[in-house]
Write a protein that holds these residues in place. Structure first.
Motif, short mmCIF file in Angstrom:
data_model
loop_
_atom_site.label_atom_id
_atom_site.label_comp_id
_atom_site.label_asym_id
_atom_site.label_seq_id
_atom_site.Cartn_x
_atom_site.Cartn_y
_atom_site.Cartn_z
N TYR A 195 0.80 -1.22 0.00
CA TYR A 195 0.00 0.00 0.00
C TYR A 195 0.84 1.28 0.00
CZ TYR A 195 -3.54 -3.42 1.04
OH TYR A 195 -4.36 -4.52 0.98
N LEU B 44 1.44 4.49 7.05
CA LEU B 44 0.54 4.45 5.90
C LEU B 44 -0.59 5.47 6.07
CD1 LEU B 44 -0.28 3.13 3.24
CD2 LEU B 44 -1.52 1.42 4.57
N ASP C 170 -1.24 8.66 3.57
CA ASP C 170 -2.54 8.96 2.97
C ASP C 170 -2.96 10.39 3.27
OD1 ASP C 170 -2.63 6.39 1.94
OD2 ASP C 170 -3.98 5.63 3.50
#
Length: 66
Positions: free
Chosen positions: A12, A54, A58
């Motif tokens: 991701y 992560l 984002d």
């Protein structure tokens, strides 16, 4: 650095699909996540740290959209 398998969450952090201006935001975080994933042994704390990275990535990418 240890020779272990990559953590599943690392998928991701990819940024190749992003436009150039978002790549500049995402790449440094991906690079640091890779470094931590390679340097640290598997553990709940490593997983939590990568997950928080992560989430931060984002947020930073969304901030770059404005």
């Amino acid at each position: 650095m240890s020779q272990q398998h990559q953590s599943p969450i690392m998928q991701y952090f990819s940024y190749d699909h992003l436009p150039q201006h978002l790549l500049y935001t995402s790449k440094p975080i991906c690079d640091l996540a890779k470094q931590m994933d390679e340097a640290l042994p598997p553990s709940a704390e490593k997983s939590a740290g990568l997950r928080k990275m992560l989430e931060a990535k984002d947020c930073f990418v969304r901030a770059s959209l404005n």
